[in-house]
Design a protein around this motif. Sequence first.
Motif, PDB file in Angstrom:
ATOM      1  N   MET A   1       0.847  -1.198   0.000  1.00 23.33           N
ATOM      2  CA  MET A   1       0.000   0.000   0.000  1.00 23.33           C
ATOM      3  C   MET A   1       0.879   1.241   0.000  1.00 23.33           C
ATOM      4  N   THR A   2       0.625   2.151  -0.946  1.00 24.05           N
ATOM      5  CA  THR A   2       1.399   3.383  -1.033  1.00 24.05           C
ATOM      6  C   THR A   2       0.450   4.569  -0.912  1.00 24.05           C
ATOM      7  N   THR A   3       0.775   5.481  -0.018  1.00 28.52           N
ATOM      8  CA  THR A   3      -0.058   6.681   0.139  1.00 28.52           C
ATOM      9  C   THR A   3       0.724   7.919  -0.301  1.00 28.52           C
ATOM     10  N   VAL A   4      -0.028   8.859  -0.875  1.00 30.26           N
ATOM     11  CA  VAL A   4       0.568  10.106  -1.363  1.00 30.26           C
ATOM     12  C   VAL A   4      -0.284  11.257  -0.841  1.00 30.26           C
ATOM     13  N   GLU A   5       0.333  12.174  -0.104  1.00 29.28           N
ATOM     14  CA  GLU A   5      -0.445  13.291   0.450  1.00 29.28           C
ATOM     15  C   GLU A   5       0.405  14.550   0.556  1.00 29.28           C
ATOM     16  N   LEU A   6      -0.296  15.689   0.545  1.00 27.72           N
ATOM     17  CA  LEU A   6       0.366  16.984   0.673  1.00 27.72           C
ATOM     18  C   LEU A   6       0.665  17.266   2.140  1.00 27.72           C
ATOM     19  N   VAL A   7       1.851  17.827   2.380  1.00 26.44           N
ATOM     20  CA  VAL A   7       2.241  18.172   3.749  1.00 26.44           C
ATOM     21  C   VAL A   7       2.730  19.613   3.791  1.00 26.44           C
ATOM     22  N   TYR A   8       2.153  20.393   4.722  1.00 27.58           N
ATOM     23  CA  TYR A   8       2.683  21.725   4.997  1.00 27.58           C
ATOM     24  C   TYR A   8       3.733  21.527   6.076  1.00 27.58           C
ATOM     25  N   TYR A   9       4.992  21.498   5.672  1.00 22.00           N
ATOM     26  CA  TYR A   9       6.087  21.022   6.525  1.00 22.00           C
ATOM     27  C   TYR A   9       6.493  22.092   7.546  1.00 22.00           C
ATOM     28  N   LYS A  10       5.907  22.002   8.729  1.00 25.17           N
ATOM     29  CA  LYS A  10       6.119  23.051   9.740  1.00 25.17           C
ATOM     30  C   LYS A  10       7.295  22.790  10.681  1.00 25.17           C
ATOM     31  N   TYR A  11       8.052  21.737  10.398  1.00 25.87           N
ATOM     32  CA  TYR A  11       9.158  21.402  11.308  1.00 25.87           C
ATOM     33  C   TYR A  11      10.436  22.171  11.004  1.00 25.87           C
ATOM     34  N   LYS A  12      10.564  22.657   9.768  1.00 29.74           N
ATOM     35  CA  LYS A  12      11.781  23.390   9.402  1.00 29.74           C
ATOM     36  C   LYS A  12      11.419  24.687   8.682  1.00 29.74           C
ATOM     37  N   PRO A  13      11.079  25.724   9.455  1.00 24.19           N
ATOM     38  CA  PRO A  13      10.744  27.013   8.838  1.00 24.19           C
ATOM     39  C   PRO A  13      11.940  27.584   8.069  1.00 24.19           C
ATOM     40  N   GLY A  17      10.547  32.973   7.287  1.00 24.41           N
ATOM     41  CA  GLY A  17       9.376  32.671   8.097  1.00 24.41           C
ATOM     42  C   GLY A  17       8.353  31.800   7.409  1.00 24.41           C
ATOM     43  N   GLU A  18       8.533  31.525   6.132  1.00 28.80           N
ATOM     44  CA  GLU A  18       7.598  30.679   5.406  1.00 28.80           C
ATOM     45  C   GLU A  18       7.909  29.202   5.652  1.00 28.80           C
ATOM     46  N   LEU A  19       6.910  28.363   5.416  1.00 28.50           N
ATOM     47  CA  LEU A  19       7.080  26.922   5.584  1.00 28.50           C
ATOM     48  C   LEU A  19       6.959  26.238   4.220  1.00 28.50           C
ATOM     49  N   PRO A  20       7.827  25.249   3.949  1.00 26.18           N
ATOM     50  CA  PRO A  20       7.829  24.593   2.639  1.00 26.18           C
ATOM     51  C   PRO A  20       6.665  23.621   2.462  1.00 26.18           C
ATOM     52  N   LEU A  21       6.286  23.432   1.218  1.00 32.45           N
ATOM     53  CA  LEU A  21       5.266  22.442   0.861  1.00 32.45           C
ATOM     54  C   LEU A  21       5.958  21.206   0.290  1.00 32.45           C
ATOM     55  N   LYS A  22       5.513  20.036   0.749  1.00 32.56           N
ATOM     56  CA  LYS A  22       6.118  18.791   0.296  1.00 32.56           C
ATOM     57  C   LYS A  22       5.043  17.743   0.036  1.00 32.56           C
ATOM     58  N   ILE A  23       5.406  16.747  -0.759  1.00 30.11           N
ATOM     59  CA  ILE A  23       4.543  15.587  -0.972  1.00 30.11           C
ATOM     60  C   ILE A  23       5.122  14.445  -0.129  1.00 30.11           C
ATOM     61  N   ARG A  24       4.292  13.906   0.742  1.00 32.97           N
ATOM     62  CA  ARG A  24       4.756  12.797   1.586  1.00 32.97           C
ATOM     63  C   ARG A  24       4.327  11.474   0.957  1.00 32.97           C
ATOM     64  N   VAL A  38       8.375  25.233  -3.290  1.00 32.22           N
ATOM     65  CA  VAL A  38       7.623  26.461  -2.985  1.00 32.22           C
ATOM     66  C   VAL A  38       7.290  26.491  -1.496  1.00 32.22           C
ATOM     67  N   SER A  39       6.978  27.658  -1.013  1.00 37.11           N
ATOM     68  CA  SER A  39       6.635  27.818   0.405  1.00 37.11           C
ATOM     69  C   SER A  39       5.637  28.954   0.555  1.00 37.11           C
ATOM     70  N   THR A  40       5.022  29.049   1.714  1.00 35.44           N
ATOM     71  CA  THR A  40       4.086  30.138   1.986  1.00 35.44           C
ATOM     72  C   THR A  40       4.023  30.379   3.497  1.00 35.44           C
ATOM     73  N   LYS A  41       3.469  31.504   3.893  1.00 30.84           N
ATOM     74  CA  LYS A  41       3.401  31.861   5.309  1.00 30.84           C
ATOM     75  C   LYS A  41       2.255  31.118   6.000  1.00 30.84           C
ATOM     76  N   PRO A  42       2.404  30.810   7.311  1.00 29.79           N
ATOM     77  CA  PRO A  42       1.364  30.075   8.046  1.00 29.79           C
ATOM     78  C   PRO A  42      -0.004  30.745   8.004  1.00 29.79           C
ATOM     79  N   GLU A  43      -0.016  32.080   7.990  1.00 32.78           N
ATOM     80  CA  GLU A  43      -1.307  32.773   7.982  1.00 32.78           C
ATOM     81  C   GLU A  43      -2.042  32.644   6.644  1.00 32.78           C
ATOM     82  N   HIS A  44      -1.334  32.146   5.647  1.00 32.11           N
ATOM     83  CA  HIS A  44      -1.963  31.941   4.338  1.00 32.11           C
ATOM     84  C   HIS A  44      -2.356  30.490   4.100  1.00 32.11           C
ATOM     85  N   TRP A  45      -2.244  29.665   5.156  1.00 26.58           N
ATOM     86  CA  TRP A  45      -2.518  28.242   4.981  1.00 26.58           C
ATOM     87  C   TRP A  45      -3.686  27.790   5.854  1.00 26.58           C
TER      88      TRP A  45
END
Length: 400
Positions: A1-13, A17-24, A38-45
């Motif tokens: 079983m393989t899962t693919v999901e979007l992650v707003y990676y908040k562990y390494k700002p 101050g923006e947080l990166p977007l990753k596919i887990r 790409v990355s974006t600010k927490p208030e925009h997520w």
Amino acid sequence: MTTVELVYYKYKPLKNGELPLKIRITKDRKIRYVNLGVSTKPEHWDFSKNQPKSNCPNREQLERLIANKIGEVKAQIVELKADRKEFTATSLVQKINNRDKSVSVRELFQEHLTYLAEMKRTGYMLSIKQTFNSLSAFSSSLDIPFSDIDLAWLRRYETWLRKQGKSENTIGIRFRNLRMIYNLAIEKGVVKKEYYPFSSYKVSKLHKATAKRAIPKEAIRAIIHYPVKDKDFYTRLAVSLFSFSYFMGGINFVDMAYLSSKNIVGGRLIYTRRKTGKLINLPLSSEALSALEAWKHTGSNYLFPILSSVHKTEQMRLNRLHKVITKANNALKQLGEHLQLPVKLTTYVARHSFATVLKREGVSTSIICESLGHSSEKVTQIYLDSFENTQIDEAMKHLL
């Protein structure tokens, strides 16, 4: 079983101050990430919905990027399973990252331009270069994968070209060149056929039939016998080029420019078309020889005074060709206006008139196709190649 999901990676700002977007990607309890770059600010997520908020800058572009990347990862998984290939989360990420480093639109265009330069196909190279420059002006960057060029992208490009005031045929040329490069990308394995946008976007709709540019024999005689002063170099040259083209199978300007004494063999003109690579073998008529006579003692190996030994590089020759064809066509335009011709006179009119005059004289279309140089020049050449020289020689007696 393989899962693919979007992650707003908040562990390494990031530093801004923006947080990166990753596919887990999770497989066999192993987790690996694909960085979206790409990355974006927490208030925009929107953490509850795991998507950009409505006030997020570039929200639509972000959503499209996310959807495309998730789709790409899932498609890769399906492909591996269909081929029954074993993979891990690590090998899957490596495969995806390597694909991200594939040839971009810009790189393939430049690669093909280099190839055309090496093949000395200067006219076609210029057309591709113009398309490349046009696309560069339209897009913020051509460092994109071919899969980014979808139906919506093509429609935006068409709209942009129309706002630039480009004609229907110019837009058609741009899209045909782009389609050719996209087909080349598929052929080289740069992009999959399933992404091909031209199945839905029909380039044929952009063609607009041009006005007839052939002129009758009376007008041709008037041009050939037009009294030109010796000091008017470009008008003399323009009349010679027009006459030679008309009597020699509608040979185009670039091919005439490169003709030398080596192309005359046994009273025939033998040369290879630079555009198509086809061998042309035609009888040299007395009228064609008369057009050459004026330039016989120029001291150059070339039959016409267009190129010389001074033009050592391909770029120098390209610049010279552009200069001469512009001046020659300007001279022909003025001559045509003086003769009150119904069309704008250019060297191309000689080519079109050659085909049309023979057609009107009842010469078989299988010998001289009426669409010479129009919708399918390759088909015309195939027809011509299949006939004996005597048949073509006989057909050319109808020119005057």
